[in-house]
Motif scaffolding. Structure first.
Motif, PDB file in Angstrom:
ATOM      1  N   GLY A   1      11.747 -12.474  10.524  1.00 46.34           N
ATOM      2  CA  GLY A   1      12.108 -11.359  11.391  1.00 46.34           C
ATOM      3  C   GLY A   1      13.427 -10.740  10.967  1.00 46.34           C
ATOM      4  O   GLY A   1      13.558  -9.514  10.867  1.00 46.34           O
ATOM      5  N   LEU A   2      14.413 -11.596  10.684  1.00 48.11           N
ATOM      6  CA  LEU A   2      15.729 -11.102  10.269  1.00 48.11           C
ATOM      7  C   LEU A   2      15.648 -10.369   8.939  1.00 48.11           C
ATOM      8  O   LEU A   2      16.209  -9.283   8.769  1.00 48.11           O
TER       9      LEU A   2
ATOM     10  N   ILE B   1      18.598 -15.857  21.183  1.00 46.13           N
ATOM     11  CA  ILE B   1      17.620 -16.243  20.171  1.00 46.13           C
ATOM     12  C   ILE B   1      18.322 -16.751  18.913  1.00 46.13           C
ATOM     13  O   ILE B   1      17.850 -17.685  18.261  1.00 46.13           O
ATOM     14  N   SER B   2      19.502 -16.203  18.605  1.00 44.99           N
ATOM     15  CA  SER B   2      20.262 -16.740  17.470  1.00 44.99           C
ATOM     16  C   SER B   2      20.690 -18.164  17.774  1.00 44.99           C
ATOM     17  O   SER B   2      20.628 -19.054  16.920  1.00 44.99           O
TER      18      SER B   2
ATOM     19  N   ALA C   1      17.934 -20.450  17.316  1.00 51.18           N
ATOM     20  CA  ALA C   1      17.719 -20.757  15.901  1.00 51.18           C
ATOM     21  C   ALA C   1      18.686 -21.843  15.451  1.00 51.18           C
ATOM     22  O   ALA C   1      18.295 -22.798  14.759  1.00 51.18           O
TER      23      ALA C   1
ATOM     24  N   LEU D   1       9.093 -22.485  12.871  1.00 50.44           N
ATOM     25  CA  LEU D   1       9.768 -21.536  13.772  1.00 50.44           C
ATOM     26  C   LEU D   1      10.942 -20.876  13.075  1.00 50.44           C
ATOM     27  O   LEU D   1      11.162 -19.673  13.197  1.00 50.44           O
ATOM     28  N   LEU D   2      11.705 -21.675  12.322  1.00 48.40           N
ATOM     29  CA  LEU D   2      12.861 -21.112  11.615  1.00 48.40           C
ATOM     30  C   LEU D   2      12.402 -20.095  10.571  1.00 48.40           C
ATOM     31  O   LEU D   2      13.033 -19.050  10.404  1.00 48.40           O
TER      32      LEU D   2
ATOM     33  N   LEU E   1      11.590 -16.883  12.383  1.00 46.13           N
ATOM     34  CA  LEU E   1      12.804 -16.165  12.779  1.00 46.13           C
ATOM     35  C   LEU E   1      13.481 -15.555  11.557  1.00 46.13           C
ATOM     36  O   LEU E   1      13.944 -14.411  11.583  1.00 46.13           O
TER      37      LEU E   1
ATOM     38  N   VAL F   1       7.149 -14.995   7.604  1.00 49.97           N
ATOM     39  CA  VAL F   1       6.483 -15.201   8.898  1.00 49.97           C
ATOM     40  C   VAL F   1       5.128 -15.889   8.688  1.00 49.97           C
ATOM     41  O   VAL F   1       4.801 -16.867   9.368  1.00 49.97           O
TER      42      VAL F   1
END
Ligand code: HEM
Lengths: 287, 457
Positions: B180-181, B80-81, B84, B173-174, B177, B391
């Protein structure tokens, strides 16, 4: 009472499917017109029956909180939308197919394509009515009492239905390609209808996933928990994203896109039925 | 349609790979496979569960391989990274061009290079300009008009911003992500259990790890209600008071779907329970003999008459909507112990065959409840997540992105009017729409038909 009406609507859709087929076989525009009228009639009754069930479940809920103020009543109406158990999701799914079919296919909703849509709806209603699915209206459990229920479940199921239409069209495409038949729509048309319904489904599924995340955040403080249903909807979303990329960036058309639409719908089916019946999680209230 | 090459200049292998859609597909396949494992193997259970379910070897392997916490393992975080990075590279690669493209309006020169779609010639002496401008604005919308090299040119462009759409989706999308981080590294997530009437000054963020609050929360009252006795739960409700430096600052009610925020943290109603706060008193009847026993929590008590012993297993303040109840285990001699519920306010339930749960009373005794001293406790999820805004921003950015990408097809039209040496007006219809051939063709047909109206054939 309303459950019996759904049985009648099921028969109407079955009749529509037969009429569309006969109209195609005998190239009769009279039968075609009749099939269209019956389809609209079925859809109208279906809409009415859904609204009726909505009203009934609102009335029942009102019985549990008597003396509700005006704003509370409005809220009750929203959260009592009949989309809170497996039976209700089936009958809503069955409604989405002809409704979206008319929207996405317009005048092409006839012949085999029309018969297919009507038949899918018939099957869903048959399962809901005859498959031993509990059709009782039950009071809502606390987790479901949210304004997000309406928009989340509606977008998700409209999305599933759009993908079902893409799937049906893809099957027709694959049949037509293998053994061309003049009665089936031409390949380029089917190809473009697969694309159109996929785009619609992708938009709706995106909305469904996003509103679900917002809801989960307000209910549990976690917008994403890797619950099996969430995970499978994400897998489904990836498959359709792959389809759109393949089409626009790699120039894929026709057969390969049709197969991807079939694969995507398998993922939809698993997300809808498989996860509920085979795996457990936050969404297992559906069963 | 020919494949659109996304690389046009020669470039390094690394950049080529990072911007390739092939890498995307590869990563998505891996992610999907890992996610499937994650839904089939139950997550976050203790080791012995896996050993029991999958056997010594497989259970151990799943556990050691990280498949029991798969979404936090390298199997998932790695791809997933990389995804990204892949998306970021695509954005860096394509966004500038898309923006430049969107900012550049269609020029007459560019319009004249569009492919020709049809011709119309009007009889000598007819000036078609009023008809043309009316038809175009009716069928297509507002057109610009310019005179260029003795030709009258009407042209318009739709969906000029479309190329930006996919990039909005990718940036969205970025953002998701990133959110989330951010939540993972700068967020706090824990559990807080408070007994009714008590105040708490810390919550649990891990097994035996507490985090202090800089205020206190008191659970004034917890209530659970049911739609009807024996029915499903209607509401869980915790009345909270927030206290800072000994002063009551605010009160709030926390329910499922209605969290409460205070001091930068949010409290979500997550579960509840009740516990005995003293011994439960039971009346035990055996024929004409009647006795009262006091049951402390989970300690066996012998019944007079010596026919068996009982334990108090659980108290519930409102069991299935029938009011306070206790779960009792009874053992006669060395028989297998049996458990059953006794309802304080509904002694009759013990005899009725129509009710949920285990209420059948075993042995020669009949039990009723005299008093149940109990207290509720309520459990909250406590959280601060600075990533949620990111998000949600991503979700919002999806909307214009999807709209532009899918519902604003690029369409360019030009109608070039020129006079022949004989003085007749001739119109050439030019246009292109790479993504919507079907609609385009239909519109083209209608336009040509409309333009030809009124021309005697
Ligand atoms: C899960 C990840 C991704 C999702 C959900 C996603 C989604 C989308 C969507 C919905 C579109 C619009 C499709 C269309 O125009 O039909 C799109 C277009 C595109 N995507 Fe992605 N994308 C993802 C990853 C990537 C990656 C990693 C790359 C880079 C290799 C990429 C490159 C592109 C390009 C170049 C376009 C087309 C731009 C255009 O049509 O002008 N995407 N993407």
């Amino acid at each position: 009472m309303i459950s019996q009406i759904f049985g009648a609507i099921m028969l109407i859709y079955l009749l529509v499917a037969i009429l569309f087929l006969m109209a195609e076989l005998w190239s009769s525009s009279r039968l075609k017109g009749l099939a269209r009228i019956m389809l609209w009639l079925g859809l109208g009754m279906h809409t009415g029956a859904l609204l009726g069930r909505w009203w009934e479940s609102y009335r029942l809920a009102l019985g549990h909180s008597p003396g509700a103020a005006w704003a509370d009543k409005l809220q009750l109406i929203i959260i009592q939308v009949p989309l809170s158990n497996f039976y209700e999701s089936l009958i809503f799914f069955a409604w989405c197919l002809p409704a979206l079919g008319l929207l996405a296919f317009r005048r092409y909703l006839q012949g085999y394509l029309g018969a297919l849509v009507a038949l899918l709806s018939t099957l869903l209603l048959a399962y809901a009515s005859l498959g031993g699915v509990d059709s009782n209206i039950k009071p809502l459990m606390p987790a479901l009492k949210s304004n997000w229920l309406l928009i989340h479940v509606m977008t998700a199921f409209l999305g599933y239905a759009a993908f079902a239409l893409a799937f049906g069209t893809a099957i027709l495409y694959l049949l037509q390609e293998r053994r061309p038949r003049p009665s089936l729509p031409p390949l380029p048309l089917l190809d473009s209808l697969i694309y159109r319904t996929t785009v619609l489904g992708f938009l709706l599924l995106t909305l469904g996933i996003a509103t679900g995340a917002v809801w989960a955040e307000t209910a549990w403080g976690r917008y994403w928990s890797w619950d099996p249903k969430e995970t499978w909807s994400l897998i489904t979303w990836f498959i359709y994203a792959a389809l759109l990329h393949a089409r626009h960036l790699k120039g894929w058309h026709g057969r390969r896109i049709a197969w991807l639409a079939v694969l995507g719908f398998m993922a939809v089916l698993f997300t809808y039925f498989g996860v509920s019946f085979l795996l457990t999680g936050l969404h297992s209230y559906l069963t | 349609m020919p494949a659109t090459p996304i690389h046009s200049k020669p470039k390094s292998w690394l950049w080529g790979t990072l911007t390739s859609i092939r890498l995307t597909v590869f990563l998505l396949l891996i992610l999907a496979a890992v996610a499937v494992i994650g839904t089939v193997v139950p997550q976050n259970q203790p080791l012995n569960q896996y050993v029991r379910r999958f056997g010594e070897v497989w259970g151990e392997l799943l556990w050691r391989g990280g498949f029991t916490r798969v979404y936090f393992s390298l199997w998932f975080l790695g791809p997933i990274s990389l995804l990204a990075v892949n998306i970021l590279a695509c954005v860096v690669h394509g966004l500038p061009r898309a923006v430049k493209r969107a900012l550049k309006p269609l020029t007459v020169e560019a319009a004249l290079t569009l492919p020709e779609r049809g011709r119309v010639t009007w009889p000598a002496g007819v000036d078609p300009q009023p008809l043309v401008s009316a038809t175009l604005s009716r069928e297509l919308g507002h057109c610009r008009q310019e005179t260029f090299q003795d030709q009258e040119i009407y042209f318009l462009e739709r969906g000029r911003c479309r190329p930006v759409g996919p990039y909005l989706i990718h940036v969205a999308l970025l953002l998701i992500l990133a959110g989330g981080l951010i939540g993972k590294f700068w967020g706090v997530d824990g559990r807080l259990a408070i007994d009714q009437g008590e105040a708490a000054g810390a919550f649990q963020v891990g097994p035996r790890v507490e985090k202090p609050l800089n205020f206190q929360v008191r659970l004034d009252k917890f209530q659970v209600s049911f739609y009807e006795p024996g029915g499903s739960p209607k509401e869980f409700r915790s009345d909270l008071t927030f206290i800072k430096d000994g002063r009551e600052i605010s009160r709030a009610t926390c329910r499922v779907n209605a969290p409460v925020s205070f001091g930068g943290l949010t409290f979500y109603q997550s579960s509840y329970g009740s516990q005995a706060t003293g011994p439960v008193r039971l009346r035990v009847q055996q024929g004409d003999l009647s006795q009262t026993v006091e049951l402390p929590y989970r300690r066996p008590v012998d019944l007079a008459g010596g026919e068996g012993k009982v334990w108090l297993m659980q108290v519930d303040g409102n069991h299935q909507g029938y009011g306070p109840a206790v779960l009792i285990a009874f053992q006669a001699g060395s028989d297998h112990p049996m458990a059953f519920w006794i309802f304080q306010n509904r002694p009759g339930l013990a005899k009725s065959p129509y009710h949920p749960g285990l209420v059948k009373q075993p042995g020669v005794y009949s039990f009723t409840v005299e008093s149940i001293p109990f207290g509720y406790f309520s459990v909250f999820q406590v959280k601060r997540d600075p990533g949620v805004g990111w998000v949600y921003a991503g979700f919002l950015l999806f909307l214009p992105g999807l709209y532009l990408a899918f519902f604003r097809p690029v369409e360019r039209w030009a109608l070039v009017l020129a006079q022949t040496p004989q003085g007749k007006w001739q119109g050439r219809l030019l246009g292109a729409s790479p993504r919507r051939r079907e609609e385009f063709a239909a519109r083209q047909e209608r336009l040509l038909m409309e333009l030809q109206r009124g021309i005697p054939s």
